[in-house]
Design a protein around this motif. Structure first.
Motif, PDB file in Angstrom:
ATOM      1  N   ARG A 166       2.501   4.912   4.211  1.00 43.09           N
ATOM      2  CA  ARG A 166       1.478   3.880   4.138  1.00 43.09           C
ATOM      3  C   ARG A 166       0.086   4.504   4.190  1.00 43.09           C
ATOM      4  O   ARG A 166      -0.130   5.541   4.814  1.00 43.09           O
ATOM      5  CB  ARG A 166       1.639   2.869   5.270  1.00 43.09           C
ATOM      6  N   ARG A 167      -0.855   3.837   3.548  1.00 45.97           N
ATOM      7  CA  ARG A 167      -2.197   4.396   3.432  1.00 45.97           C
ATOM      8  C   ARG A 167      -2.888   4.529   4.782  1.00 45.97           C
ATOM      9  O   ARG A 167      -3.669   5.437   5.016  1.00 45.97           O
ATOM     10  CB  ARG A 167      -3.032   3.538   2.482  1.00 45.97           C
TER      11      ARG A 167
ATOM     12  N   ASP B  67      -5.838   3.230  -4.562  1.00 41.85           N
ATOM     13  CA  ASP B  67      -6.101   4.337  -3.641  1.00 41.85           C
ATOM     14  C   ASP B  67      -7.583   4.676  -3.590  1.00 41.85           C
ATOM     15  O   ASP B  67      -8.093   5.130  -2.567  1.00 41.85           O
ATOM     16  CB  ASP B  67      -5.316   5.583  -4.071  1.00 41.85           C
TER      17      ASP B  67
ATOM     18  N   ALA C   6      -4.294  -4.044  -3.294  1.00 42.72           N
ATOM     19  CA  ALA C   6      -3.483  -3.291  -2.343  1.00 42.72           C
ATOM     20  C   ALA C   6      -2.941  -2.002  -2.947  1.00 42.72           C
ATOM     21  O   ALA C   6      -2.698  -1.035  -2.237  1.00 42.72           O
ATOM     22  CB  ALA C   6      -2.324  -4.153  -1.849  1.00 42.72           C
TER      23      ALA C   6
ATOM     24  N   ASP D 144       0.823  -1.213   0.000  1.00 42.51           N
ATOM     25  CA  ASP D 144       0.000   0.000   0.000  1.00 42.51           C
ATOM     26  C   ASP D 144       0.860   1.269   0.000  1.00 42.51           C
ATOM     27  O   ASP D 144       0.377   2.352   0.319  1.00 42.51           O
ATOM     28  CB  ASP D 144      -0.961  -0.001   1.197  1.00 42.51           C
TER      29      ASP D 144
ATOM     30  N   ARG E 174      -9.260   2.196   1.413  1.00 40.91           N
ATOM     31  CA  ARG E 174      -9.320   3.063   0.248  1.00 40.91           C
ATOM     32  C   ARG E 174     -10.733   3.629   0.132  1.00 40.91           C
ATOM     33  O   ARG E 174     -11.644   3.101   0.751  1.00 40.91           O
ATOM     34  CB  ARG E 174      -8.964   2.278  -1.024  1.00 40.91           C
TER      35      ARG E 174
END
Length: 605
Positions: free
Chosen positions: A412-413, A471, A468, A308, A561
């Motif tokens: 990282r997200r 977004d 993964a 991610d 996301r």
């Protein structure tokens, strides 16, 4: 550029394995023993064990191991194995037995091709001392037709172990063909430098042209000579080099010095005269390997990142690319035409954008020119998909900074969600929807492409990856078709939680925005691009929640996301597979992805 002899060693070759093959009785073993011991053997065993030649026998000082072989039928399997492990092959025939020469073209050379042994071949005519001088013909006359048919032959030489005639030369040419191969540099048929060699030499020329006047002055030529050959050029040598070029190619020299045309001419001349080591020395001093690409030690190391996280260009790299764009926009029209774009990559092994996924990925103007935004977007896409390749090409076109300074790994997200804002400049948006839902029309609109009444399903597989990298996910349906909506909501729920739910209220039930109506046919896109970007910039919003997700918490892995639903009001679609849009903060390009690993049941026709 006088050459100065061969002092370079291949940056990828630490030893050379030469296999000697040929008909029985052609002198294979005597050839090997005489080269190693510098004496003709009184007694020769049927097949020698692997023989190591003295390391100081040749200027490159690269260890050479010579493998003797048997041509008997019972040893044919072992012979094939040895040939497949060879760096070079010496094929022997006996000068006093014309039938063994014929066997080269009727058996041995075709056999190498059958075994797919793609290495340099040296043909050695042994037992020269036994040849009947009454029937002598020139080696060139005999071998020319064979060499025309079998381009893998590097050199032909006649020798005599008994009289010590040209024995070391046989293995010198074999070693040289491995360390300084002809094939990557020169097209024997066309008698010209190969394109990748020209591109590498052009880059080297530009790097050495410090004052950027399009020519190498005497001082620049001398600096080049010292860097490559560790020895300066005497003034008389410089005069001599330029005189040779000017006599054959007047445009190769002008008042400021040796031009690029002259520089390339010199290298072609060296190669034609058999001095390939000179050109290889130059290439290797500037970091090139046998494939005429920069070696790994010159490039960006593989980047460690989680699924991610993504990779983007740094502001330093972007500013460099803006300068490149301005430099190559010769006509000053704010776009790079095909010729100008080719010129940008004329110092790279080839243009990295000539094939999928980069070809036609960015918006172009009415004349087919690539705008600055489109140029930067292509680089952003390449950096996202293959950051090592992206940085490699940055270096080819002149980026002089540390390779690691050209790219950055995004955070990282989950950190983005915690901070309620994304620090990314490039977002990956996966677009889902059933067949004829309007996906292609939506994507084409982002890069200014016109709506088409013709339905053209997209069926090629472009890329395979996992969610993964996503977004933001966009789900598209045709609002004039109830089944399209039902299928889109099924996809949404399946992607969100692997659960089951249908109905228009699914958007509200999952806590995401209601469907956004657009029409590609009417050109009414309801500011969809900005809404997608805005959702991606604020990843803590619009995250769907399902009953299954509430209880099992499985959605934490897949749903970090944002999602949204797009309702296309007319049946105007072109795309028929799952796709993703790679979004910069301005709509410059999109790229298709197949989502084969998802296990999502969608129409991918």
């Amino acid at each position: 550029m006088a050459g100065g002899g061969s002092t370079a060693k291949s940056n990828s070759t630490t030893s050379v394995r030469i296999v000697v093959a040929g008909d029985h009785g052609t002198g294979k073993s005597s050839l090997i023993i005489t080269a190693a011991a510098e004496a003709f053997p009184a007694n020769v065993p049927p097949v020698l064990p692997p023989t190591r030649l003295p390391e100081d026998m040749f200027p490159d000082r690269v260890p050479v191991t010579v493998i003797d072989t048997s041509s008997s039928l019972e040893n044919r399997g072992k012979l094939a194995d040895e040939l497949k492990r060879a760096d070079a092959v010496v094929l022997t025939y006996a000068c006093d037995q014309p039938s063994t020469l014929e066997r080269l073209s009727t058996f041995w050379l075709p056999e190498l091709r059958r075994l797919e042994v793609k290495v340099p071949v040296i043909v050695a005519g042994c037992k020269l001392d036994l040849r009947d001088e009454q029937q002598a013909v020139s080696l060139e006359q005999v071998m020319s037709p064979i060499m025309q048919q079998f381009r893998e032959i590097e050199t032909c030489i006649e020798c005599s172990a008994y009289k010590h005639i040209q024995i070391p030369e046989v293995f010198y040419y074999a070693q040289k063909a491995v360390l300084h191969p002809t094939a990557p540099l020169f097209d024997q048929e066309a008698q010209t430098l190969k394109p990748r060699c020209v591109r590498a030499l052009k880059r080297i020329f530009i790097l050495c042209d410090h004052d950027r006047d399009g020519a190498l002055s005497d001082a620049e030529l001398n600096d080049f000579q010292v860097k490559c050959f560790n020895a300066p050029l005497q003034p008389s040598e410089i005069v001599g080099v330029k005189r040779v070029v000017q006599e054959k190619l007047p445009e190769g020299v002008h008042e400021n010095g040796l031009t690029l045309t002259g520089f390339l001419f010199l290298h072609a001349l060296f190669i034609e005269k058999g001095r390939l080591e000179t050109t290889w020395t130059v290439l290797r001093k500037f970091g090139y390997n046998n494939d005429i690409r920069l070696g790994d030690d010159q490039l960006l190391s593989p980047i460690k990142r989680t699924p991610d996280q993504s990779v983007e260009l740094t502001s330093e790299a972007v500013e460099f690319l803006r300068g490149v764009f301005s430099l190559f926009d010769i006509d000053g029209d704010g776009a790079l035409n095909a010729h100008e774009l080719e010129d940008v990559f004329s110092t790279a092994p080839e243009s990295p954008w000539s094939e999928a996924p980069y070809v036609n990925a960015a918006e172009k103007n009415a004349l087919g020119g690539l705008s600055l935004d489109g140029f930067l977007a292509e680089w952003a896409l390449m950096t996202l998909l293959d950051p090592v390749l992206s940085v490699e090409n940055l270096i080819y076109i002149g980026y002089a900074g540390d390779p690691s300074s050209a790219v950055r790994v995004t955070r990282r997200r989950r950190v983005d969600r915690k901070k309620q804002h994304s620090d990314r400049n490039v977002f990956q948006c996966f677009v889902f929807g059933p067949k004829e839902a309007g996906k292609s029309s939506l994507l084409h609109s982002f890069v200014g492409r016109q709506f088409s009444e013709v339905y053209t399903p997209t069926t090629e597989e472009r890329y395979t990856d996992a969610l993964a990298m996503c977004d933001i996910a966009v789900f598209v349906h045709d609002s004039s078709n109830e089944s399209s909506w039902l299928r889109a909501t099924e996809l949404l729920v399946q992607v969100a939680s692997q659960g089951e739910s249908t109905g228009y209220e699914v958007s509200q039930d999952m806590g995401i925005e209601a469907p956004i109506p657009i029409s590609a046919k009417l050109g009414d896109f309801n500011n969809i691009f900005r809404r997608i970007v805005r959702a991606a910039e604020h990843p803590h919003l619009s995250i769907p929640e399902t009953e299954a997700g509430k209880t099992r918490k499985q959605y934490h892995r897949l749903l970090n996301r944002s999602l949204m639903v797009v309702s296309v009001r007319v049946k105007d679609v072109l795309l028929a597979l799952f796709v993703t849009v790679v979004l910069m903060r301005y709509p410059c390009f999109y790229q298709y992805y197949r989502l084969d690993k998802l296990g999502v049941e969608g129409n991918t026709e």
